[in-house]
Write a protein that holds these residues in place. Sequence first.
Motif, mmCIF file in Angstrom:
data_model
loop_
_atom_site.group_PDB
_atom_site.id
_atom_site.type_symbol
_atom_site.label_atom_id
_atom_site.label_comp_id
_atom_site.label_asym_id
_atom_site.label_seq_id
_atom_site.Cartn_x
_atom_site.Cartn_y
_atom_site.Cartn_z
ATOM 1 N N THR A 219 0.821 -1.217 0.000
ATOM 2 C CA THR A 219 0.000 0.000 0.000
ATOM 3 C C THR A 219 0.854 1.266 0.000
ATOM 4 O OG1 THR A 219 -0.112 -0.181 2.403
ATOM 5 C CG2 THR A 219 -1.966 -1.086 1.150
ATOM 6 N N GLY A 220 2.151 1.128 -0.303
ATOM 7 C CA GLY A 220 2.975 2.332 -0.396
ATOM 8 C C GLY A 220 4.106 2.383 0.600
ATOM 9 N N CYS A 221 4.666 1.221 0.896
ATOM 10 C CA CYS A 221 5.764 1.126 1.861
ATOM 11 C C CYS A 221 6.940 2.025 1.464
ATOM 12 C CB CYS A 221 6.196 -0.342 1.939
ATOM 13 S SG CYS A 221 7.736 -0.626 2.775
ATOM 14 N N LEU A 222 7.341 1.952 0.198
ATOM 15 C CA LEU A 222 8.496 2.739 -0.251
ATOM 16 C C LEU A 222 8.194 4.231 -0.199
ATOM 17 C CD1 LEU A 222 9.696 0.646 -3.333
ATOM 18 C CD2 LEU A 222 10.811 0.865 -1.113
ATOM 19 N N ALA A 223 6.983 4.596 -0.554
ATOM 20 C CA ALA A 223 6.619 6.019 -0.546
ATOM 21 C C ALA A 223 6.645 6.569 0.882
ATOM 22 C CB ALA A 223 5.239 6.196 -1.165
ATOM 23 N N ARG A 224 6.171 5.783 1.838
ATOM 24 C CA ARG A 224 6.174 6.251 3.228
ATOM 25 C C ARG A 224 7.602 6.396 3.756
ATOM 26 N NH1 ARG A 224 1.410 3.196 3.291
ATOM 27 N NH2 ARG A 224 2.523 1.281 3.770
ATOM 28 N N GLN A 225 8.442 5.423 3.421
ATOM 29 C CA GLN A 225 9.851 5.505 3.836
ATOM 30 C C GLN A 225 10.524 6.724 3.204
ATOM 31 O OE1 GLN A 225 11.768 3.418 5.795
ATOM 32 N NE2 GLN A 225 10.011 2.194 6.409
ATOM 33 N N ALA A 226 10.220 6.941 1.918
ATOM 34 C CA ALA A 226 10.825 8.067 1.212
ATOM 35 C C ALA A 226 10.381 9.386 1.827
ATOM 36 C CB ALA A 226 10.447 8.006 -0.266
ATOM 37 N N GLN A 227 9.115 9.451 2.231
ATOM 38 C CA GLN A 227 8.605 10.680 2.837
ATOM 39 C C GLN A 227 9.286 10.938 4.185
ATOM 40 O OE1 GLN A 227 7.065 12.951 1.508
ATOM 41 N NE2 GLN A 227 6.178 14.227 3.120
ATOM 42 N N GLN A 228 9.497 9.871 4.949
ATOM 43 C CA GLN A 228 10.211 10.026 6.224
ATOM 44 C C GLN A 228 11.634 10.545 5.982
ATOM 45 O OE1 GLN A 228 10.025 6.363 8.442
ATOM 46 N NE2 GLN A 228 7.796 6.416 8.569
ATOM 47 N N ALA A 229 12.274 9.992 4.957
ATOM 48 C CA ALA A 229 13.638 10.429 4.639
ATOM 49 C C ALA A 229 13.649 11.895 4.204
ATOM 50 C CB ALA A 229 14.217 9.540 3.533
ATOM 51 N N ARG A 230 12.632 12.281 3.444
ATOM 52 C CA ARG A 230 12.549 13.686 3.011
ATOM 53 C C ARG A 230 12.361 14.614 4.210
ATOM 54 N NH1 ARG A 230 9.982 11.766 -1.942
ATOM 55 N NH2 ARG A 230 8.004 11.579 -0.860
ATOM 56 N N GLN A 231 11.538 14.167 5.170
ATOM 57 C CA GLN A 231 11.295 15.000 6.345
ATOM 58 C C GLN A 231 12.568 15.158 7.164
ATOM 59 O OE1 GLN A 231 7.811 13.163 8.030
ATOM 60 N NE2 GLN A 231 6.443 14.603 7.011
ATOM 61 N N GLN A 232 13.322 14.078 7.251
ATOM 62 C CA GLN A 232 14.602 14.150 7.966
ATOM 63 C C GLN A 232 15.567 15.084 7.236
ATOM 64 O OE1 GLN A 232 16.124 10.281 8.828
ATOM 65 N NE2 GLN A 232 17.934 11.046 9.867
ATOM 66 N N ALA A 233 15.590 14.962 5.912
ATOM 67 C CA ALA A 233 16.461 15.834 5.114
ATOM 68 C C ALA A 233 16.036 17.290 5.245
ATOM 69 C CB ALA A 233 16.416 15.397 3.646
ATOM 70 N N LEU A 234 14.728 17.508 5.356
ATOM 71 C CA LEU A 234 14.216 18.867 5.511
ATOM 72 C C LEU A 234 14.700 19.460 6.834
ATOM 73 C CD1 LEU A 234 12.355 21.175 4.547
ATOM 74 C CD2 LEU A 234 10.476 20.012 5.708
ATOM 75 N N THR A 235 14.691 18.629 7.875
ATOM 76 C CA THR A 235 15.184 19.087 9.170
ATOM 77 C C THR A 235 16.645 19.498 9.060
ATOM 78 O OG1 THR A 235 13.665 17.555 10.228
ATOM 79 C CG2 THR A 235 15.434 18.425 11.592
#
Lengths: 247, 301
Positions: A219-235
């Motif tokens: 149901t979008g495992c990779l997309a959720r992981q990628a979004q978490q990584a983006r949020q960390q990168a944003l920080t």
Amino acid sequence: MTASLIHTLTSMDQPIIPAAGDGQTMTLLSQSSFPAIFLDGTLTTQTLLAENNQGLLTLSEYAKFCRDMQLKKTSPLIYDLQSGFGSPLNTYYAAQELERSGADTIILNDQTYPSHSLNRPTTTTPADLLGKAKAAQDGLENDATELWIKLEGIWDYGTKGILQRIHYLANIGADAIIIDHYTDDQLNTIIAATPELPTIATWTPNTPHNSGITAWLDTGCLARQAQQARQQALTELKKGAIAYAEK
Amino acid sequence: MLKNDRMRQQFKTDVMSGHIVRMMVAPDALAAKIAQSCGAKAVFSAGYATSASALAMPDRGISDFGFALERCREIINAVDIPVFADADTGYGDLDNVKRTVECYEAIGAAGIFIEDQVWPKRCGHMDGKKVEPTEVLEAKIKAAKAARKHDDFLIMSRTDARAVYGLDDAIERSRRYKAAGADLIFIEAPQSSEELEKIHEAFPDTPMMANMIEDGKTPLTKTEDLERLGFNIVVHPNAMTYTQTYAEEQLVKTLQRDGTTKAYKDHMITFPKFNEFVGLDKVNARDAMYAPEKMAQFMTD
């Protein structure tokens, strides 16, 4: 590309079918050895419209994305017909459009139109679902293109309703069903009843094993992981910006 | 056999049959359906008409790949006859040519032509054209051939060099394009019947296309005469666009003059005939097939 995807899945040990909704994930998955890739409507809506509601994505917008992705195809592609983009008549033309945009398998869900990305979506009547399923079948040109039906209303019509719909869908000749929004107990009950169609269930990394399942639909495992990584990168980016400003 | 495969095979068979294939350029899906209903064996999706219908702009390289591909796709989906496509210059370098071929093949086109003009190109019968060195289209033809998945997806070379360097140069370029792999040859805008003959004499065994533009550089020639000259395809690129434009202009003038369209009604198809033409009855019948009461047969224990 394949005469029978569901047959291939049945012969495997409960494979996971990964979901993609953007080109980079599609490329990544194409280079891996999955039996198929699902171009999920919600993930595509997030990519193309920056929205989380799949019902905002129209057929023409989604089909254009699918046509671009099919050029990168290395394994069968599964497309999201949602709830047919309207009535059974719309479903007929939508299935036709998705097939000629490269679909090997099409997933029709049993929500009312427009479809929504919710845990408890509103579902349609069995008669309307069957009309859409028949229309989708009639719209397909290639006998090898499969029609899977995603049943999303177990919270409303229960396991009995699921089994009744599976029976009706078997009568109409659907190739497989997908169970969504279920509890472990509900899934066990369905499997114990020996469904008349190959049974796929939606999957997240926390989903427990169930030996009666043919395959799992991500149901979008990779997309959720990628979004978490983006949020960390944003920080990190914000920290960097502050440090730069302080200098 | 699936439609895309059938259309490619049918077009190649027709082109190689020894009889000329006559194609109207359809500005849109409706025009293509009209051509099919009148017995056309194939239709063409091309830049002048697409630029006009999509943007109301001249064929000067403003309309891009996205417009051209989508319009061609709409036409393909509306008819059950082969659709050949104008792919302009291939829309960039060799990577673009690869994508162009992949996309046109995927949507079910019977083939494409690629030309040697400098981008932004212009209609072949406009003044001021510039052409690339021959090597550029040679490389594009090779890239196109390498990119296609089916041998019967036909690749046509088009040269616009006649207007720039003369007919001999256009013929020599086309020889090199053929050697690079072009299945079909198109020399744009010859200026006389003698030039049409000379083109055929230069390529007696290669399928060729002639382009008949009203008020263009090439004399309007009957299809049977072009067939006798050895051409395999004749295309009429602008006639439907000009006819639509003329008719719609007359209609609007009539409305502005009279305050009603009544005086122009004899030039229109009627409401019931149009609905019949676009298949309203068939759509309604299909709609009725999936009514809830029709599904009761599947809702048995």
